[in-house]
Design a protein around this motif. Structure first.
Motif, PDB file in Angstrom:
ATOM      1  N   VAL A  72       1.016  -1.134  -0.012  1.00 51.44           N
ATOM      2  CA  VAL A  72      -0.162  -0.080  -0.070  1.00 51.44           C
ATOM      3  C   VAL A  72       0.849   1.244  -0.004  1.00 51.44           C
ATOM      4  O   VAL A  72       2.028   1.292   0.535  1.00 51.44           O
ATOM      5  N   ASP A  73       0.491   2.258  -0.868  1.00 52.63           N
ATOM      6  CA  ASP A  73       1.304   3.414  -0.931  1.00 52.63           C
ATOM      7  C   ASP A  73       1.358   4.263   0.464  1.00 52.63           C
ATOM      8  O   ASP A  73       0.502   4.196   1.414  1.00 52.63           O
ATOM      9  N   SER A  74       2.732   4.624   0.755  1.00 55.02           N
ATOM     10  CA  SER A  74       2.843   5.183   2.208  1.00 55.02           C
ATOM     11  C   SER A  74       2.354   6.599   2.239  1.00 55.02           C
ATOM     12  O   SER A  74       2.226   7.320   1.121  1.00 55.02           O
ATOM     13  N   CYS A 116      -8.992   4.076   4.014  1.00 55.84           N
ATOM     14  CA  CYS A 116     -10.086   4.775   3.005  1.00 55.84           C
ATOM     15  C   CYS A 116      -9.840   5.911   2.493  1.00 55.84           C
ATOM     16  O   CYS A 116      -9.511   6.775   3.013  1.00 55.84           O
ATOM     17  N   CYS A 117     -10.173   5.794   1.153  1.00 55.45           N
ATOM     18  CA  CYS A 117     -10.041   7.041   0.208  1.00 55.45           C
ATOM     19  C   CYS A 117     -10.947   8.206   0.542  1.00 55.45           C
ATOM     20  O   CYS A 117     -12.051   7.909   0.953  1.00 55.45           O
ATOM     21  N   VAL A 118     -10.397   9.515   0.749  1.00 56.30           N
ATOM     22  CA  VAL A 118     -11.067  10.393   0.925  1.00 56.30           C
ATOM     23  C   VAL A 118     -12.005  10.751  -0.184  1.00 56.30           C
ATOM     24  O   VAL A 118     -13.287  11.302   0.036  1.00 56.30           O
ATOM     25  N   ASN A 119     -11.610  10.499  -1.470  1.00 56.93           N
ATOM     26  CA  ASN A 119     -12.449  10.852  -2.687  1.00 56.93           C
ATOM     27  C   ASN A 119     -13.496   9.805  -3.405  1.00 56.93           C
ATOM     28  O   ASN A 119     -14.343  10.226  -3.577  1.00 56.93           O
ATOM     29  N   CYS A 120     -13.037   8.552  -3.075  1.00 59.58           N
ATOM     30  CA  CYS A 120     -13.919   7.411  -3.490  1.00 59.58           C
ATOM     31  C   CYS A 120     -14.092   6.536  -2.654  1.00 59.58           C
ATOM     32  O   CYS A 120     -14.911   5.507  -3.084  1.00 59.58           O
ATOM     33  N   SER A 121     -13.921   6.668  -1.606  1.00 62.84           N
ATOM     34  CA  SER A 121     -14.025   5.579  -0.287  1.00 62.84           C
ATOM     35  C   SER A 121     -13.625   4.236  -0.486  1.00 62.84           C
ATOM     36  O   SER A 121     -13.991   3.431   0.154  1.00 62.84           O
ATOM     37  N   GLY A 122     -12.704   4.326  -1.387  1.00 61.55           N
ATOM     38  CA  GLY A 122     -11.960   2.984  -1.671  1.00 61.55           C
ATOM     39  C   GLY A 122     -10.950   2.709  -0.914  1.00 61.55           C
ATOM     40  O   GLY A 122     -10.303   3.271  -0.093  1.00 61.55           O
ATOM     41  N   SER A 157      -3.074   7.560  -3.515  1.00 52.27           N
ATOM     42  CA  SER A 157      -2.645   6.520  -4.401  1.00 52.27           C
ATOM     43  C   SER A 157      -3.282   6.638  -5.762  1.00 52.27           C
ATOM     44  O   SER A 157      -4.183   7.174  -6.196  1.00 52.27           O
ATOM     45  N   LYS A 158      -2.381   5.999  -6.756  1.00 51.32           N
ATOM     46  CA  LYS A 158      -2.742   6.010  -8.206  1.00 51.32           C
ATOM     47  C   LYS A 158      -3.867   4.965  -8.578  1.00 51.32           C
ATOM     48  O   LYS A 158      -4.491   4.993  -9.734  1.00 51.32           O
ATOM     49  N   LEU A 159      -4.185   4.168  -7.440  1.00 53.19           N
ATOM     50  CA  LEU A 159      -5.344   3.281  -7.456  1.00 53.19           C
ATOM     51  C   LEU A 159      -6.675   3.819  -7.557  1.00 53.19           C
ATOM     52  O   LEU A 159      -7.640   3.242  -8.027  1.00 53.19           O
ATOM     53  N   MET A 165      -7.227   9.039 -11.304  1.00 51.99           N
ATOM     54  CA  MET A 165      -6.908   8.360 -12.516  1.00 51.99           C
ATOM     55  C   MET A 165      -7.584   9.026 -13.753  1.00 51.99           C
ATOM     56  O   MET A 165      -7.171   9.635 -14.812  1.00 51.99           O
ATOM     57  N   LYS A 166      -8.863   9.470 -13.407  1.00 46.93           N
ATOM     58  CA  LYS A 166      -9.945  10.111 -14.574  1.00 46.93           C
ATOM     59  C   LYS A 166      -9.425  11.595 -14.678  1.00 46.93           C
ATOM     60  O   LYS A 166      -9.420  11.847 -15.636  1.00 46.93           O
ATOM     61  N   LYS A 167      -9.051  12.056 -13.638  1.00 49.56           N
ATOM     62  CA  LYS A 167      -8.637  13.267 -13.731  1.00 49.56           C
ATOM     63  C   LYS A 167      -7.312  13.720 -14.347  1.00 49.56           C
ATOM     64  O   LYS A 167      -7.098  14.517 -15.198  1.00 49.56           O
ATOM     65  N   ILE A 168      -6.492  12.579 -14.189  1.00 43.61           N
ATOM     66  CA  ILE A 168      -4.995  12.671 -14.816  1.00 43.61           C
ATOM     67  C   ILE A 168      -5.498  12.526 -16.201  1.00 43.61           C
ATOM     68  O   ILE A 168      -4.896  13.133 -17.199  1.00 43.61           O
TER      69      ILE A 168
END
Length: 389
Positions: free
Chosen positions: A5-7, A251-257, A263-265, A270-273
């Motif tokens: 997992v990304d640090s 838990c991701c702030v933006n997508c709750s993943g 993270s690039k996951l 990724m969509k914004k990039i």
């Protein structure tokens, strides 16, 4: 924390190098690591060039001390202090700390930028944003043995080169030079290529990294101007990541993943990039191609008289060319929006202003006496200036 997992981001930051193209010093050109420091044109200062295609010449103004907010000043006060500045046509507020002063000519804007007595008397600083007059592209497969200073001295282009930077990657605890180099040009457009002696490098669009705030972890702004709440990059709750009580409940702030906010996951990131890359690519195509498929002019002999700007044609078309360009055209045809691609050619042919711009462009190219190479970018710039605003 789980493996793989990304640090989370650390609080340590690499020290920022000084903005040497503003203070006049040139970095790079030494031995070892100095070969890969960004190299800037010595004594470079951002000023508008004579061949700039800008329709408005904007100069941004801020207070030097940061306490006195010029954007909150009264319009009466701003009108008073700028009333004696030659060439000012408008003043606009950007935010509390910044205003923009607009000129119609490049020379009056440049004179104001060099008006140190006025700026010092009011404790102001004036500058042109890089996006107004500079464009950055990249070249690939450049040997890492070539320093930035050598590249700067040997690369040639249709536009002036003002900065060379080599991309670096971190391997372990060491920064290694890659074979990708960014080049900043004094132009609103990128050239198709640059020359290194006899070798030609194709110039590609530079896509800057996606900005992500390390406070709220949203995108397209920095933490220092963020008005959002502090969020954790691990569990997304309202605290700093070093104080996270649940480091294993990711838990991701933006997508709750189930990944970190950086993270690039993250599918949202990724969509914004991808959207950013597509937007820049589309803009570059629109600028370079004008997004218009201009039809060819009628087949005829059009020799250019270099003594003046007149056009001589054979008798079979001379009786109609001047009349067709000067007579009134049905305004409904000119202003009618293009609904189908098949109508574009007919509308351009019937638009005397566009045809006149094309003819004037051919005349200027035929009358050209300097040694500037005739490239597609050169022709495009002339055409843009001739097109009606």
């Amino acid at each position: 924390m789980e493996e793989g997992v990304d640090s989370p981001p650390t609080s340590k930051k690499r020290p920022r190098r000084p903005d040497d193209h503003q203070n006049g010093s040139g970095l790079g050109g030494g031995g070892g690591e100095k070969d890969f420091l960004p190299y800037f044109k010595p004594n470079y200062k951002r000023l508008y060039s004579e061949n700039s295609i800008n329709t408005e010449f904007k100069v941004f103004i801020e207070n030097k001390n940061g306490q006195d907010k010029i954007g909150n000043k009264s319009p009466v006060y701003l009108n008073h202090i700028f009333s004696n500045i030659k060439g000012v046509v408008a003043i606009r507020r950007i935010n509390a700390n910044k205003i923009v002063v607009i000129f119609k000519q490049h020379n009056t804007a440049n004179n104001f930028l060099n008006n140190n007595s006025f700026l010092e008397s009011h404790d102001l600083k004036a500058y042109i944003p890089a996006a107004q007059i500079e464009k950055t592209g990249i070249i690939r497969f450049v040997p890492a043995t070539i320093s930035n200073k050598e590249l700067f001295s040997k690369l040639t282009s249709t536009f002036e080169i003002i900065a060379v930077r080599r991309f670096m990657k971190k391997v372990g605890h060491e920064l290694i030079a890659t074979q990708t180099v960014s080049i900043t040009f004094l132009s609103n457009f990128l050239p198709e290529s640059v020359q290194y002696d006899l070798f030609s490098y194709r110039v590609f669009d530079y896509v800057p990294p996606l900005q992500q705030c390390y406070k709220c972890f949203k995108f397209n702004h920095h933490a220092k101007i963020c008005n959002g709440k502090q969020r954790c990059s691990i569990c997304s709750q309202e605290h700093f990541y070093k104080e996270c009580p649940k480091p294993n409940e990711i838990c991701c702030v933006n997508c709750s993943g189930p990944h970190l906010a950086i993270s690039k996951l993250c599918p949202i990131k990724m969509k914004k990039i991808v959207d950013k890359k597509n937007k820049i690519t589309y803009a570059s195509v629109a600028n370079s191609k004008l997004n218009i498929d201009f039809p060819p002019l009628p087949v005829c002999s059009i020799p250019v008289n270099k003594n003046d700007n007149t056009i001589t044609v054979n008798n079979t078309v001379s009786k109609n060319i001047n009349n067709s360009l000067s007579k009134n055209v049905n305004k409904s045809i000119i202003s009618k929006p293009v609904s189908q691609a098949s109508n574009i050619k007919s509308q351009i042919i019937e638009n005397s202003e566009v045809l006149m711009a094309l003819v004037h462009t051919l005349v200027q190219i035929g009358n050209k006496t300097d040694d500037t190479p005739i490239t597609t970018t050169f022709i495009k710039d002339i055409l843009i200036k001739n097109l009606p605003s």
